[in-house]
Write a protein that holds these residues in place. Structure first.
Motif, short mmCIF file in Angstrom:
data_model
loop_
_atom_site.label_atom_id
_atom_site.label_comp_id
_atom_site.label_asym_id
_atom_site.label_seq_id
_atom_site.Cartn_x
_atom_site.Cartn_y
_atom_site.Cartn_z
N LYS A 146 61.07 63.29 31.88
CA LYS A 146 62.34 63.36 31.17
C LYS A 146 62.59 62.36 30.41
O LYS A 146 62.75 61.22 30.90
CB LYS A 146 63.39 63.93 32.24
N THR A 147 63.33 62.58 29.18
CA THR A 147 64.23 61.50 28.34
C THR A 147 65.29 62.25 28.14
O THR A 147 65.44 63.13 27.64
CB THR A 147 63.05 61.35 27.11
N MET A 148 66.37 61.22 28.24
CA MET A 148 67.78 61.51 28.02
C MET A 148 68.39 60.19 27.23
O MET A 148 68.03 59.08 27.33
CB MET A 148 68.51 61.63 29.37
N SER A 149 69.24 60.67 26.31
CA SER A 149 70.02 59.70 25.55
C SER A 149 70.96 58.81 26.42
O SER A 149 71.74 59.37 27.08
CB SER A 149 70.65 60.24 24.62
N VAL A 150 71.10 57.38 26.25
CA VAL A 150 71.97 56.75 27.00
C VAL A 150 73.53 57.15 26.47
O VAL A 150 74.30 57.09 27.15
CB VAL A 150 71.79 55.28 26.48
N SER A 151 73.75 57.75 25.11
CA SER A 151 74.93 57.95 24.70
C SER A 151 75.62 59.28 25.44
O SER A 151 76.68 59.62 25.62
CB SER A 151 74.97 58.61 23.29
N THR A 152 74.55 59.90 26.09
CA THR A 152 74.77 61.27 26.83
C THR A 152 75.17 60.68 28.48
O THR A 152 75.99 60.98 29.07
CB THR A 152 73.81 62.10 27.01
#
Length: 124
Positions: free
Chosen positions: A80-86
């Motif tokens: 899984k890859t998620m944005s730090v902004s989220t």
């Protein structure tokens, strides 16, 4: 005889398909080493591909690299890859969840990257 072979085959398959349980993660220079509960190093990963380790539990770990949060299973496979902004800043990893802080909010996430809970955080 056929039953015995079948039973032994099933035992072998189940024993080999069990994922490692992550006990420790060590970073040394350009390498990240994963250790199992017996203290044996079972996987080596590159810091340049994984980034900085934010935390781990026995079944997964979380890393951060260039504005991205990555979730890895205990075998060192990114899933899984998620944005730090989220997500914000990862505070802790425990069991099958991780916790992050973004502004005045604290989020609890499942190991699959699904937001489970949101609560307000005290001001810094």
């Amino acid at each position: 005889m056929k039953k015995l072979i079948l039973i032994l085959s099933l035992i072998f398959i189940s024993a080999t398909s069990v994922a490692e349980q992550l006990s420790d993660i060590q970073t040394s220079g350009s390498w990240i080493y994963l250790y199992n509960t017996a203290g044996k190093k079972y996987k080596t990963l590159s810091v340049s591909s994984v980034g900085q380790i934010e935390g781990f539990s026995s079944s997964f770990f979380v890393s951060k690299k260039s504005g991205w949060i990555y979730l890895y299973d205990a075998d060192g496979k990114r899933y899984k890859t998620m944005s730090v902004s989220t997500v914000g800043d990862v505070i802790s990893v425990a069991g099958n969840t991780f916790t992050s802080r973004k502004g005045n909010w604290i989020y609890t996430w499942s190991r699959d990257g699904k937001k489970l809970n949101t609560r307000s955080a005290p001001s810094r």
